[in-house]
Design an enzyme around this catalytic site. Structure first.
Site, mmCIF file in Angstrom:
data_model
loop_
_atom_site.group_PDB
_atom_site.id
_atom_site.type_symbol
_atom_site.label_atom_id
_atom_site.label_comp_id
_atom_site.label_asym_id
_atom_site.label_seq_id
_atom_site.Cartn_x
_atom_site.Cartn_y
_atom_site.Cartn_z
ATOM 1 N N LYS A 288 20.313 -3.012 30.871
ATOM 2 C CA LYS A 288 19.257 -2.516 30.290
ATOM 3 C C LYS A 288 19.787 -1.026 30.307
ATOM 4 O O LYS A 288 20.154 -0.308 31.151
ATOM 5 C CB LYS A 288 18.006 -2.798 31.069
ATOM 6 N N SER B 270 9.171 -5.024 30.313
ATOM 7 C CA SER B 270 9.959 -3.850 29.633
ATOM 8 C C SER B 270 11.387 -4.360 29.492
ATOM 9 O O SER B 270 12.273 -3.574 28.472
ATOM 10 C CB SER B 270 9.904 -2.698 30.317
ATOM 11 N N SER C 82 8.514 -7.381 34.244
ATOM 12 C CA SER C 82 9.386 -7.063 33.245
ATOM 13 C C SER C 82 10.709 -7.803 33.059
ATOM 14 O O SER C 82 11.512 -7.578 32.378
ATOM 15 C CB SER C 82 9.507 -5.744 33.337
#
Length: 532
Positions: A109, A189, A213
């Protein structure tokens, strides 16, 4: 670090129009829907090489992430990935193997520092954030032989900027699209990590979670997501939200792959005091996965009152599969804790300012926004690019907090930890005499909506394990109207291995994951055609 709370080309539209017909995905039998074990076996037998795998993934990213369905799950690729693959191929030929991840391409990420790539958290304020350092979790993956293929897109600033945000959108990467229905949210997210895993854009990915998330994008994209015990994986050099709740974790297409990834990522880090026990607690998480992880195990079953009939049907079928795998199911109820939400939010606001300021102070001189206040000013000055859909009211609230010595903050953390931990999950486990708890992870993916923001509804299993810092695993349990939903497994601190064993046993019994088909829209059902 990552919260479900309330483009590659910057000129690309943030919300692309859905095609009128399904778009076929580029296929490559070497990589599509292949597990880490599958890829490792091919590498060992000489049927492929790490360089060929990297090239195949890059080709697939070009075909369906940049074009075609235009998933926008990958924010950047690693310019050194092919060179790294060649090095690992050479090591393999010389008989040097680093472990089961040797030569396996993964994505991380884009809030995790990685040598050779900017860490943007999706924000233009960090577009020049070339830290030239690996976060310890990345260094551990490299040491285990993984190839960092690139960075995954995310909800900007890990979805902590606004309570009216549209999950999956960032100013740098655009809107991540769900591979099962392109008009639906990939959740946030870790939206890019979830969508990229589902679409076989890498063998596995790394996401981060503060509250929901990892598990929401995993559930919404039909993959496995593992939020470890807070402190099992280092948070150093990861763009933070909350040192109380942040953690990174693997997102994969099966539980064994998640266990292999977690084994590589876990470990103590002197710079992160929360990880002091990690070396003593970590084990080989894949070693105990034999399909018997539910046999004779007492499992607490949460039955949320706000499930849709279709979700309840899928959940009931999953519970039957658990019984078939040998589980003893015991009804449990979540203790009422109306103060928990407010206490958690107070903690997150306070720690966001303190922790983000500390991270930004370590960024290179090219980054001019070096405090939360400076980021707020940057967003205001660049509102057309940074705030076309939603504002930054959470940032503004965080900027007003009084620091980590504030008595109100300290009281909020004590309250939230008590309600989620001792009087929450721990009390549920003890009262029902169960080893772990299951629940629907959350409802099916909602429409991506730039006007109204996230329109999530139905149950969510993330808050208690997130606030308590306990392990939480989600495993695909089926489809609702063609959209994936996940089954959550959680327990008390450091029971990551037991949670993975249970999830693996369910996975082997249910075999519920269905690969995505990149449809333009989910089937709305009879009589609702065209109503989206």
């Amino acid at each position: 670090m990552s919260l479900l709370f309330l483009s590659l080309a910057l000129a690309a539209p943030a919300v692309a129009a859905s095609p009128s017909e399904p778009v076929p995905a580029a296929t490559d039998a070497r990589i599509v829907e292949r597990s880490i074990d599958d890829l490792s076996a091919d590498l060992a037998a000489g049927r492929t090489s790490s360089e060929k795998l990297v090239r195949a993934y890059l080709t697939r990213i070009a075909a369906i992430d940049r074009k075609g369905p235009t998933l926008r799950a990958v924010i950047a690729t690693n310019p050194q990935a092919i060179a790294e693959a060649r090095l690992l191929d050479a090591e393999r030929r010389a008989g040097k193997l680093r472990g089961p991840l040797h030569g396996i391409p993964v994505l991380v990420k884009d809030n995790i520092d990685t040598v050779g790539m900017a860490t943007t958290a999706g924000s233009l304020a960090l577009k020049d954030n070339m830290t030239n350092r690996d976060a310890p979790l990345v260094a551990r993956l490299r040491a285990a032989g993984a190839i960092i293929l690139g960075k995954a897109n995310l909800s900007e600033w890990a979805n902590i900027r606004s309570s009216r945000s549209m999950s999956g959108w960032s100013a740098v990467g655009g809107l991540v699209r769900n591979p099962y229905a392109l008009d639906r949210t990939a959740c946030g997210s870790s939206s890019g990590s979830g969508a990229a895993t589902a679409a076989s854009l890498a063998a596995a990915t790394v996401g981060t979670e503060t509250d929901g998330s990892i598990v929401c994008p995993a559930s919404s994209n039909g993959v496995v997501g593992m939020k470890p015990t807070v402190g099992l994986v280092s948070r150093t050099h990861v763009v933070p939200i909350s040192h109380s709740q942040d953690t990174a974790g693997p997102m994969t297409r099966n539980v064994r792959d998640a266990a292999l990834m977690l084994t590589a990522m876990a470990g103590s880090d002197a710079a992160d005091p929360a990880t002091a026990q990690a070396d003593a607690k970590r084990v080989d998480y894949a070693a105990g996965l034999d399909g018997t992880g539910l046999r004779g195990v007492r499992v607490g079953v949460v039955r949320p009152g706000n499930m849709s009939p279709d979700l309840a049907k899928v959940y009931d079928a999953a519970l039957e599969q658990m019984k078939a795998a040998g589980a003893v199911l015991v009804p449990v109820e979540i203790p009422p804790a109306p103060e928990l939400g407010g206490a958690e939010f107070k903690v997150l606001l306070t720690e966001l300012k303190a922790d983000l300021d500390a991270y930004l102070a370590t960024t290179p001189p090219a980054v001019t926004a070096r405090t939360l206040d400076a980021v707020i000013a940057f967003n205001s000055a660049n509102a057309a690019a940074e705030m076309p859909f939603f504002a930054q009211e959470i940032f503004l609230d965080a900027a007003k907090t009084k620091g980590l010595d504030d008595p109100d903050y300290r009281a909020a953390r004590a309250t939230s930890l008590r309600l989620a931990g001792k009087e929450g999950i721990d009390a549920m486990l003890a009262k029902a005499e169960v080893a772990l708890i299951v629940a629907p992870t959350r409802g099916a993916a909602w429409l991506s909506d730039p006007v109204h923001g996230d329109q999530a509804s139905g149950p969510s299993a993330s808050r208690l394990p997130a606030v308590a810092g306990y392990p939480h695993l989600t495993v695909p349990m089926g489809l609702v109207d063609g959209l994936p939903v996940g089954l959550s497994f959680f327990s008390t601190a450091w029971r990551d291995a037991e949670v993975l064993k249970a999830g693996y046993a369910f996975e082997q019994q249910a075999r519920a994951r269905v690969a995505p088909h990149y449809l333009p829209s989910a089937d709305a059902g009879p009589g609702l055609d065209g109503v989206r």
